[in-house]
Structures are given as C-alpha cells and as structure tokens.
Design an enzyme around this catalytic site. Structure first.
Site, PDB file in Angstrom:
ATOM      1  N   ARG A  39      -5.465 -15.632  -6.852  1.00 16.65           N
ATOM      2  CA  ARG A  39      -5.438 -14.479  -5.958  1.00 16.65           C
ATOM      3  C   ARG A  39      -4.342 -13.521  -6.389  1.00 16.65           C
ATOM      4  O   ARG A  39      -3.400 -13.903  -7.097  1.00 16.65           O
ATOM      5  CB  ARG A  39      -5.200 -14.928  -4.510  1.00 16.65           C
ATOM      6  CG  ARG A  39      -3.886 -15.642  -4.297  1.00 16.65           C
ATOM      7  CD  ARG A  39      -3.796 -16.253  -2.906  1.00 16.65           C
ATOM      8  NE  ARG A  39      -3.886 -15.265  -1.866  1.00 16.65           N
ATOM      9  CZ  ARG A  39      -2.844 -14.579  -1.400  1.00 16.65           C
ATOM     10  NH1 ARG A  39      -1.628 -14.811  -1.887  1.00 16.65           N
ATOM     11  NH2 ARG A  39      -2.988 -13.711  -0.437  1.00 16.65           N
ATOM     12  N   LEU A  40      -4.481 -12.279  -5.984  1.00 17.92           N
ATOM     13  CA  LEU A  40      -3.475 -11.247  -6.203  1.00 17.92           C
ATOM     14  C   LEU A  40      -3.328 -10.497  -4.894  1.00 17.92           C
ATOM     15  O   LEU A  40      -4.328 -10.086  -4.290  1.00 17.92           O
ATOM     16  CB  LEU A  40      -3.900 -10.309  -7.341  1.00 17.92           C
ATOM     17  CG  LEU A  40      -2.866  -9.299  -7.830  1.00 17.92           C
ATOM     18  CD1 LEU A  40      -1.640  -9.999  -8.389  1.00 17.92           C
ATOM     19  CD2 LEU A  40      -3.475  -8.381  -8.896  1.00 17.92           C
ATOM     20  N   ASP A  41      -2.104 -10.342  -4.427  1.00 20.98           N
ATOM     21  CA  ASP A  41      -1.856  -9.786  -3.096  1.00 20.98           C
ATOM     22  C   ASP A  41      -2.506  -8.415  -2.898  1.00 20.98           C
ATOM     23  O   ASP A  41      -2.710  -7.650  -3.850  1.00 20.98           O
ATOM     24  CB  ASP A  41      -0.358  -9.686  -2.832  1.00 20.98           C
ATOM     25  CG  ASP A  41       0.295 -11.049  -2.685  1.00 20.98           C
ATOM     26  OD1 ASP A  41      -0.398 -11.999  -2.282  1.00 20.98           O
ATOM     27  OD2 ASP A  41       1.502 -11.161  -2.991  1.00 20.98           O
ATOM     28  N   TYR A  42      -2.773  -8.118  -1.656  1.00 22.07           N
ATOM     29  CA  TYR A  42      -3.401  -6.850  -1.260  1.00 22.07           C
ATOM     30  C   TYR A  42      -2.608  -5.654  -1.772  1.00 22.07           C
ATOM     31  O   TYR A  42      -3.178  -4.659  -2.223  1.00 22.07           O
ATOM     32  CB  TYR A  42      -3.512  -6.824   0.266  1.00 22.07           C
ATOM     33  CG  TYR A  42      -4.105  -5.572   0.867  1.00 22.07           C
ATOM     34  CD1 TYR A  42      -5.456  -5.274   0.740  1.00 22.07           C
ATOM     35  CD2 TYR A  42      -3.299  -4.687   1.602  1.00 22.07           C
ATOM     36  CE1 TYR A  42      -6.000  -4.135   1.312  1.00 22.07           C
ATOM     37  CE2 TYR A  42      -3.832  -3.545   2.183  1.00 22.07           C
ATOM     38  CZ  TYR A  42      -5.188  -3.270   2.028  1.00 22.07           C
ATOM     39  OH  TYR A  42      -5.721  -2.131   2.591  1.00 22.07           O
ATOM     40  N   SER A  44      -0.549  -5.624  -4.349  1.00 22.65           N
ATOM     41  CA  SER A  44      -0.221  -5.758  -5.766  1.00 22.65           C
ATOM     42  C   SER A  44      -1.373  -5.228  -6.602  1.00 22.65           C
ATOM     43  O   SER A  44      -2.497  -5.069  -6.118  1.00 22.65           O
ATOM     44  CB  SER A  44       0.064  -7.217  -6.122  1.00 22.65           C
ATOM     45  OG  SER A  44       1.183  -7.700  -5.394  1.00 22.65           O
TER      46      SER A  44
END
Length: 312
Positions: A39-42, A44
């Site tokens: 996952r990659l933060d909202y 980022s």
C-alpha cells in the site's frame, strides 16, 4: 499474468473502491482482476505495482523477504548528521523500533512533477530532501521516522520498488513490465525466499508457506483434538480413549485409579466416609464429656459445670 507499474498521484487511495467517493486506482487503471502489491498512503505519491500474480504479490508484500523501497522525502528544516545516524540505526516509534535504514541528505531538490496541491511552506523555515530506503511496511513509517528525529515530512514520493524505478512516468500514468523486468523480479524474489527460509509460521492453526509453496518434505499438520491418540511408547493399559476427558479409561490402571479404603483420596469405598475407621458416626463436634454438653469439643468444665465463669 499482468504486471503493471503505476505512478499513484497525490490523494488517491491504493484500492479500487471507496464508499466516500474519493479517487481510487480504478480512476487510472481499467485492467480487471489485478491488485496492488502493498500500500501507499493516500497523501503519498509514487510507484505502486499491480498484478494478478498472487504468489509474487505475497512475496513482495511479506516483510520477512525484506523488499527494499526507496523514498524521496521533503522535510521541514535541514537534518543534522546526528538525525540521519538515528534514522540509519533505527527509530523508537513508541510502538516499536524500526529496522536499520539507509538515509542520506540529497544535495539538491530532485526534479519531480508538480503536486496537485502545493506543499505549504513556512517562510522562515527552510526545507530539504532526504532519500530513505527501508524494507519494512509499518503504517506511515517514513513520516513517523522523520518526525521522531525532529524534521516533519512535507512531501513523500516512492521512487523505487526493488529494482523498478518511476523514471519518466507522470502521475496517473502506468505501463506494463517488460519480460526482462518480470524475470529479474521473479528471480530476485526466489533468492529472497531462499535467504529467508521456508518454514511454517508458528502459532497458527493452519499450514502457511511463503508464496503458497508447500515443501515436498514437509510433514502434514496433525489432525484431531487434544490428546486424541496415545504415544506409541505408552503401555497398552495407559492409553486414553477418545475425547479430551479420557472417556473409556481402563479402571484400576494409570494415575487416576481409586485408592484403597483409608487413603486420603480413596472416595466413599469405606464405611462411614472416606479415610475413617468403621464405626458409629459421631454427632456434633465430639463425644460428650463429664460435666460438658453433648457434642462439645472436650473442654474442661468450669466451676459451675459446663458453663463459663463470668467476668468480675
């Protein structure tokens, strides 16, 4: 199999649906039946790999395989060498220490695309860029790391995943991996698997093997409940029956056999109660004594018989 590399824009969820109407991967990638690796933060930006190869997806997401991820981080202020050294050896995030990371101060700001929402600057505080490489996947880890050493993150961009680089991909753009890239990634993950070792994860009720591959020499998991079968070396008379309570246990054998009359835990086999000598059952606290009440405990009589003498 499909292998897609996407440059995720700022404020896009790393998923394909959202009940609140926010932008998701579906707004940029229309390929069906693929899922993001990790996952990659909202808030980022940067590289996200999507694939329908579940085995590769698991290996890239599993922290035990230590897949490196590289970030360019814009921070508030200019980190000192002491702060960078702390990032390298591990940071206490209160929920635990991070593993050692690679961290270096970039001499110049990297050439990146403009973000959809500009970064808020404070006029009297300079900013700088740090390159951080980690292999963990803790929640908002990089942001927490820089904040812990006194330099909050303003912008976070993932520029590399393993050997895959963002290169010229613009926000929202994606491309298929080449056969050479897929082969290199697969071989790298196989080497990581061999280095990490293939073993059964402890404290799990079902079998679990990295990548879903069960070794040929692995022993099957035991079936049944508690103490369903007796060990092979146990004598025939001490084997317990089916069920956790040992139903069908042979009487007179084993550690649970009833003891003879007169023992402390022999049950009610003896007349008059367990462990007592045969005879009449006494009443009260004890036998009657001369001058005392029936069933008294044998105290000596007072001056007036069985009554206690009053106080002067």
């Amino acid at each position: 199999m499909r292998y897609i590399l996407l440059n995720k824009p700022y404020e896009v969820l790393t998923q394909f649906t959202d009940e609140n109407g926010r932008q998701t991967l579906k707004d940029f990638v229309s390929v069906p039946n693929i899922y993001p690796v990790g996952r990659l933060d909202y808030d980022s930006e940067g590289l996200v790999l999507l694939t329908d190869d579940k085995q590769l997806q698991h290996r890239l997401s599993e922290p035990r395989f230590k897949v490196p991820k590289t970030y360019w981080v814009q921070v508030e202020g200019v980190p000192t060498e002491e702060a960078l050294a702390t990032l390298r050896r591990g940071v206490d995030l209160k929920t635990g220490f991070t593993t050692p990371a690679e961290a270096e101060l970039l001499p110049d700001a990297p050439q990146l695309w403009e973000r959809s929402k500009p970064v808020r600057f404070r006029a009297n505080i300079p900013t700088s860029w740090v390159q951080i490489r980690i292999s963990q996947g803790m929640n908002r880890q990089v942001r927490k790391m820089t904040a812990a050493v006194g330099f909050p993150t303003l912008r976070l961009v993932r520029v590399q995943l393993a050997d895959l680089k963002v290169a010229d991909l613009q926000p929202g753009q994606w491309r298929e991996l080449t056969e050479k890239e897929v082969q290199a990634l697969t071989e790298d993950m196989a080497a990581q698997t061999a280095a990490a070792g293939t073993f059964k994860t402890p404290n799990k009720g079902s079998e679990y093997w990295p990548g879903g591959i069960r070794p040929a020499n692995a022993k099957p998991a035991p079936t049944g409940g508690f103490n369903r079968t007796a060990p092979k070396s146990a004598p025939e008379g001490t084997k317990r029956g089916t069920g956790s309570r040992g139903a069908g246990r042979a009487a007179g054998t084993g550690s649970f056999a009833p003891k003879s009359a007169g023992g402390k835990s022999g049950g009610k086999a003896a007349t008059g109660g367990a462990g007592r000598k045969p005879g009449a059952k006494p009443t009260g606290r004890g036998p009657a004594t001369p001058g005392g009440r029936p069933g008294s405990t044998g105290r000596k009589p007072g001056p007036t018989g069985g009554k206690r003498s009053g106080r002067g």
